[in-house]
Design a protein around this motif. Structure first.
Motif, mmCIF file in Angstrom:
data_model
loop_
_atom_site.group_PDB
_atom_site.id
_atom_site.type_symbol
_atom_site.label_atom_id
_atom_site.label_comp_id
_atom_site.label_asym_id
_atom_site.label_seq_id
_atom_site.Cartn_x
_atom_site.Cartn_y
_atom_site.Cartn_z
ATOM 1 N N SER A 211 28.338 40.436 49.529
ATOM 2 C CA SER A 211 26.931 40.720 49.270
ATOM 3 C C SER A 211 26.417 41.607 50.399
ATOM 4 O O SER A 211 26.995 41.650 51.496
ATOM 5 N N ASP B 167 25.632 39.485 53.500
ATOM 6 C CA ASP B 167 26.801 39.093 54.283
ATOM 7 C C ASP B 167 27.432 40.295 54.986
ATOM 8 O O ASP B 167 27.941 40.183 56.111
ATOM 9 N N ARG C 194 28.051 43.284 46.039
ATOM 10 C CA ARG C 194 27.700 42.491 44.861
ATOM 11 C C ARG C 194 26.591 41.499 45.195
ATOM 12 O O ARG C 194 26.209 41.338 46.350
ATOM 13 N N ALA C 195 26.142 40.800 44.176
ATOM 14 C CA ALA C 195 25.089 39.802 44.379
ATOM 15 C C ALA C 195 25.609 38.625 45.200
ATOM 16 O O ALA C 195 24.872 38.044 46.006
ATOM 17 N N LYS C 196 26.893 38.269 45.003
ATOM 18 C CA LYS C 196 27.469 37.124 45.712
ATOM 19 C C LYS C 196 28.825 37.498 46.292
ATOM 20 O O LYS C 196 29.588 38.250 45.676
ATOM 21 N N THR C 197 29.107 36.960 47.454
ATOM 22 C CA THR C 197 30.396 37.188 48.105
ATOM 23 C C THR C 197 31.486 36.406 47.386
ATOM 24 O O THR C 197 31.295 35.242 47.017
ATOM 25 N N GLN C 198 32.635 37.049 47.198
ATOM 26 C CA GLN C 198 33.757 36.427 46.485
ATOM 27 C C GLN C 198 35.075 36.907 47.074
ATOM 28 O O GLN C 198 35.318 38.105 47.165
ATOM 29 N N GLY D 41 33.187 36.182 39.351
ATOM 30 C CA GLY D 41 31.761 35.885 39.315
ATOM 31 C C GLY D 41 31.433 34.422 39.105
ATOM 32 O O GLY D 41 30.316 33.989 39.404
ATOM 33 N N GLU E 154 30.980 28.701 41.138
ATOM 34 C CA GLU E 154 30.486 27.349 41.354
ATOM 35 C C GLU E 154 31.662 26.378 41.496
ATOM 36 O O GLU E 154 32.674 26.499 40.805
ATOM 37 N N LYS F 61 31.146 30.559 54.439
ATOM 38 C CA LYS F 61 30.758 30.462 53.036
ATOM 39 C C LYS F 61 31.272 29.138 52.482
ATOM 40 O O LYS F 61 32.413 28.757 52.706
ATOM 41 N N LYS G 20 31.380 28.343 49.258
ATOM 42 C CA LYS G 20 32.017 28.549 47.963
ATOM 43 C C LYS G 20 32.353 30.019 47.846
ATOM 44 O O LYS G 20 31.892 30.838 48.650
ATOM 45 N N GLY G 21 33.183 30.363 46.849
ATOM 46 C CA GLY G 21 33.439 31.781 46.611
ATOM 47 C C GLY G 21 34.887 32.216 46.635
ATOM 48 O O GLY G 21 35.165 33.407 46.488
#
Length: 215
Positions: free
Chosen positions: A41, A44, A92-96, A117, A120, A136, A138-139
């Motif tokens: 993100s 981050d 992106r919107a969320k770190t992965q 994506g 959860e 983090k 989660k991810g």
């Protein structure tokens, strides 16, 4: 008369084989092997590299708009770490973090097999950059094998978005991949993504081709 018939048979055979070859080429799908990598993100990214930081493009990836960045990070798990993990852009919107199951053993975590994506109830990871680090919760996933499919291709061959198909990879280590997710968009380039574990098991490399199994 017999000679003419023989020539006609050879000609028809040639044309049939040519058409079959064309069909196989048109319906075959190139492979893209994904090594471990991370999507960040913007929030981050700035913690790891500094305020207002932007990724530096190293090279474009096959999927339009996607690129490998020059920047890399270290990811740290309970039992081990990986340095120089490539960042893929844009942010992106969320770190992965996407790793293989084998990578998970070294880090000391068990990444679930998930569609990109859907993070959860996934394990977390510590990420270290040149300007800071972040924990983090989660991810981390092992990406569900999937096919990026242009909409026109899907319509032509009768495939639907979010459907599951089975795929065969020919060769000395011939294997079938089951439960392959199809993702359809006019923004995609045709490509099936697998991770390093899957590629090594099947003896596949970038650019090799596979075929969807038709009933």
């Amino acid at each position: 008369m017999g000679e003419i018939n023989q020539k006609m048979i050879k000609r028809i055979t040639f044309e049939v084989l040519k058409r079959l070859s064309e069909i196989n080429d048109n319906e075959s799908i190139p492979i893209g092997v994904s090594n471990r990598h991370i999507h960040l993100s913007q929030e981050d990214l700035e913690i790891l590299f500094g305020p207002d930081y932007n990724l530096t493009k190293l090279k474009d990836l096959k999927q339009p708009g996607q690129f490998a960045a020059e920047e890399r990070v270290t990811v740290i798990g309970p039992k081990g770490k990986f340095e120089d993990v490539r960042i893929l852009g844009p942010t992106r919107a969320k770190t992965q973090l996407e790793i293989s199951l084998t990578d998970g053993f070294k880090l000391g975590i068990r990444p679930p097999v998930r569609e990109s994506g859907k993070i959860e109830d996934t394990p977390g990871i510590t990420i270290k950059g040149p300007k800071g680090s972040i924990q983090k919760y989660k991810g981390v996933i092992a990406a569900l094998r999937h096919i990026h499919m242009p909409r026109k291709y899907a319509e032509k061959y009768g495939f639907e978005d979010n459907s599951m198909v089975d795929v065969v990879a020919e060769g000395i280590r011939k294997v079938a991949f089951y439960n392959v997710l199809i993702r359809v968009s006019e923004k995609y380039a045709l490509e099936m993504h697998i991770d390093m574990d899957e590629a090594n098991a099947a003896g596949l490399s970038n650019g090799d081709r596979v075929k969807i199994i038709r009933d």
